[in-house]
Every structure is written in C-alpha cells, then in structure tokens.
Design a protein around this motif. Sequence first.
Motif, mmCIF file in Angstrom:
data_model
loop_
_atom_site.group_PDB
_atom_site.id
_atom_site.type_symbol
_atom_site.label_atom_id
_atom_site.label_comp_id
_atom_site.label_asym_id
_atom_site.label_seq_id
_atom_site.Cartn_x
_atom_site.Cartn_y
_atom_site.Cartn_z
ATOM 1 N N ALA A 25 -21.102 -44.682 1.185
ATOM 2 C CA ALA A 25 -22.409 -45.297 0.907
ATOM 3 C C ALA A 25 -23.097 -45.710 2.201
ATOM 4 C CB ALA A 25 -22.234 -46.501 -0.024
ATOM 5 N N LEU A 26 -22.366 -46.247 3.151
ATOM 6 C CA LEU A 26 -22.946 -46.643 4.442
ATOM 7 C C LEU A 26 -23.421 -45.431 5.233
ATOM 8 C CD1 LEU A 26 -20.518 -49.500 5.552
ATOM 9 C CD2 LEU A 26 -22.920 -49.727 4.874
ATOM 10 N N ARG A 27 -22.618 -44.359 5.244
ATOM 11 C CA ARG A 27 -23.039 -43.132 5.942
ATOM 12 C C ARG A 27 -24.290 -42.547 5.308
ATOM 13 N NH1 ARG A 27 -17.351 -41.218 6.680
ATOM 14 N NH2 ARG A 27 -17.597 -40.813 4.498
ATOM 15 N N THR A 28 -24.336 -42.554 3.977
ATOM 16 C CA THR A 28 -25.504 -42.036 3.271
ATOM 17 C C THR A 28 -26.724 -42.882 3.594
ATOM 18 O OG1 THR A 28 -24.129 -41.152 1.507
ATOM 19 C CG2 THR A 28 -26.454 -41.480 1.004
ATOM 20 N N ALA A 29 -26.580 -44.194 3.573
ATOM 21 C CA ALA A 29 -27.702 -45.083 3.873
ATOM 22 C C ALA A 29 -28.201 -44.887 5.302
ATOM 23 C CB ALA A 29 -27.298 -46.533 3.651
ATOM 24 N N ALA A 30 -27.292 -44.594 6.214
ATOM 25 C CA ALA A 30 -27.685 -44.407 7.615
ATOM 26 C C ALA A 30 -28.378 -43.078 7.851
ATOM 27 C CB ALA A 30 -26.451 -44.507 8.511
ATOM 28 N N SER A 31 -28.218 -42.119 6.938
ATOM 29 C CA SER A 31 -28.793 -40.793 7.175
ATOM 30 C C SER A 31 -29.850 -40.377 6.162
ATOM 31 C CB SER A 31 -27.671 -39.748 7.199
ATOM 32 O OG SER A 31 -27.041 -39.676 5.948
ATOM 33 N N CYS A 32 -30.154 -41.236 5.184
ATOM 34 C CA CYS A 32 -31.136 -40.890 4.146
ATOM 35 C C CYS A 32 -32.289 -41.885 4.124
ATOM 36 C CB CYS A 32 -30.477 -40.888 2.770
ATOM 37 S SG CYS A 32 -29.413 -39.477 2.507
ATOM 38 N N ASP A 33 -33.451 -41.377 3.806
ATOM 39 C CA ASP A 33 -34.627 -42.207 3.624
ATOM 40 C C ASP A 33 -34.512 -42.956 2.300
ATOM 41 O OD1 ASP A 33 -37.477 -42.961 4.096
ATOM 42 O OD2 ASP A 33 -37.732 -41.783 2.263
ATOM 43 N N ASP A 34 -34.785 -44.252 2.319
ATOM 44 C CA ASP A 34 -34.648 -45.082 1.118
ATOM 45 C C ASP A 34 -35.574 -44.658 -0.017
ATOM 46 O OD1 ASP A 34 -32.727 -46.665 2.307
ATOM 47 O OD2 ASP A 34 -34.138 -48.238 2.893
ATOM 48 N N LEU A 35 -36.814 -44.322 0.290
ATOM 49 C CA LEU A 35 -37.800 -44.036 -0.748
ATOM 50 C C LEU A 35 -37.612 -42.659 -1.376
ATOM 51 C CD1 LEU A 35 -40.352 -44.988 -2.258
ATOM 52 C CD2 LEU A 35 -41.693 -43.891 -0.447
ATOM 53 N N THR A 36 -37.452 -41.638 -0.536
ATOM 54 C CA THR A 36 -37.447 -40.262 -1.039
ATOM 55 C C THR A 36 -36.054 -39.674 -1.235
ATOM 56 O OG1 THR A 36 -37.514 -39.337 1.189
ATOM 57 C CG2 THR A 36 -39.646 -39.801 0.114
ATOM 58 N N GLY A 37 -35.053 -40.253 -0.603
ATOM 59 C CA GLY A 37 -33.706 -39.687 -0.656
ATOM 60 C C GLY A 37 -33.512 -38.510 0.280
ATOM 61 N N LEU A 38 -34.570 -38.145 1.009
ATOM 62 C CA LEU A 38 -34.474 -37.047 1.985
ATOM 63 C C LEU A 38 -33.692 -37.504 3.214
ATOM 64 C CD1 LEU A 38 -38.194 -35.856 1.933
ATOM 65 C CD2 LEU A 38 -36.224 -34.611 1.014
ATOM 66 N N PRO A 39 -33.190 -36.560 4.006
ATOM 67 C CA PRO A 39 -32.614 -36.961 5.289
ATOM 68 C C PRO A 39 -33.662 -37.732 6.099
ATOM 69 C CG PRO A 39 -32.127 -34.661 4.841
ATOM 70 C CD PRO A 39 -33.104 -35.114 3.790
ATOM 71 N N ASN A 40 -33.201 -38.660 6.940
ATOM 72 C CA ASN A 40 -34.119 -39.425 7.776
ATOM 73 C C ASN A 40 -34.184 -38.826 9.190
ATOM 74 O OD1 ASN A 40 -31.779 -40.317 9.089
ATOM 75 N ND2 ASN A 40 -31.800 -42.320 8.096
ATOM 76 N N ARG A 41 -34.932 -39.469 10.059
ATOM 77 C CA ARG A 41 -35.122 -38.990 11.438
ATOM 78 C C ARG A 41 -33.782 -38.821 12.154
ATOM 79 N NH1 ARG A 41 -39.267 -39.325 15.555
ATOM 80 N NH2 ARG A 41 -40.666 -40.184 13.992
#
Length: 182
Positions: A11-27
């Motif tokens: 869950a922490l790895r996912t939160a660190a790599s995903c955008d909260d709103l869209t669920g897409l990968p983040n920057r």
Amino acid sequence: DVSDQRAMELALRTAASCDDLTGLPNRRALLAQAQDAIDLARVSDGVVGMVFIDLDRFSTINHSLGHGVGDGVLMEIAHRLESAVPAPYTFARVGGDSFALLIDGTSARLEAHTVTSAMVASLEQPFIVHGEEIRVRLSVGISVCPDDARRGDDLLAHAEAALVTSKRHGGGRVLFFRSEER
C-alpha cells in the motif's frame, strides 16, 4: 503477522507511485520508467519519446463550478486520455491538470504524434456538467531521446518547455521541443 506487514508495504509503495485522484502513475513513477527506458534505448540504439499534456484554461472550470466538479471532470478526462493510449506506453498524471506519456520504440516521434492525435480526438465530445457543455482543449509538448535529452527528468522538462511554447502561441497545439527553448 507477516501478511499484514506485506500488505502495508504494498500500500505504501502504491501510494508513493500513484496519483491519488486518478489512480494513474505519478511523476515519480513516470520518471523512474523513463530512465529505465532511456538506459535500455542507450544499449539498443532505441528512441524514447515524452509527451507533456496540459489542459487549456482548466482553472476556469475549478473557479466557476468548484473543485469538486473540476475533480470529476479531471477524472473523466484522465479516463478518456488513458483509453486513447495503446499498451505498453506509460500514461501518468504529473501535476494538477497536467499529464505525460512515455513512448519507447524505434518510431517514437511518429508514434507520439499519432497517439497525441488520438488523445485530442478523445476529448472532442463535450462533458456535460449541471446541464452545461464543457469543452476541453489540450496543449502538448513532445521531446525525444537521444536527440533532445539523455536523462528522464531532462526529457520531461524539455517536453514541458515545448508545451509552454505551445501555450504562448495560444494553446491547442502540438509542438516538438527545439533546443532554443532551453
């Protein structure tokens, strides 16, 4: 319990790599994948493209209809744009109303233009919010490795520089990076 600890780590790895709103990968996730693609391209004489996408005048939606409505429209935009992106390319949300697309392959320039056209077409149908039609237009900047950059963060920055030039010329344009934009 080890399974609880593993679930929390995931869950922490996912939160660190995903955008909260869209669920897409983040920057962060996009840049890591971009650097991996560049490293692979370096040994195989490949090409990597970065497409930076920004919504023209999206702040008007937030200011006139509220951030809740803006978030809903933004999620639908993300869904439409992502649906236009063929696998295995990486599509990410990199900021408020900004997205990026990582393309790797031998024809990254052509593919970037083709996918960008599909993304623009995906937004031709208006969004209906409170009985009103909302139309969204994209500005796009594209950079290509190895021509424009040799690192993931530079590739993204150069695509963003091309996007800024697009906006300076009225928006709604797709422009490739030119070295004089640095």
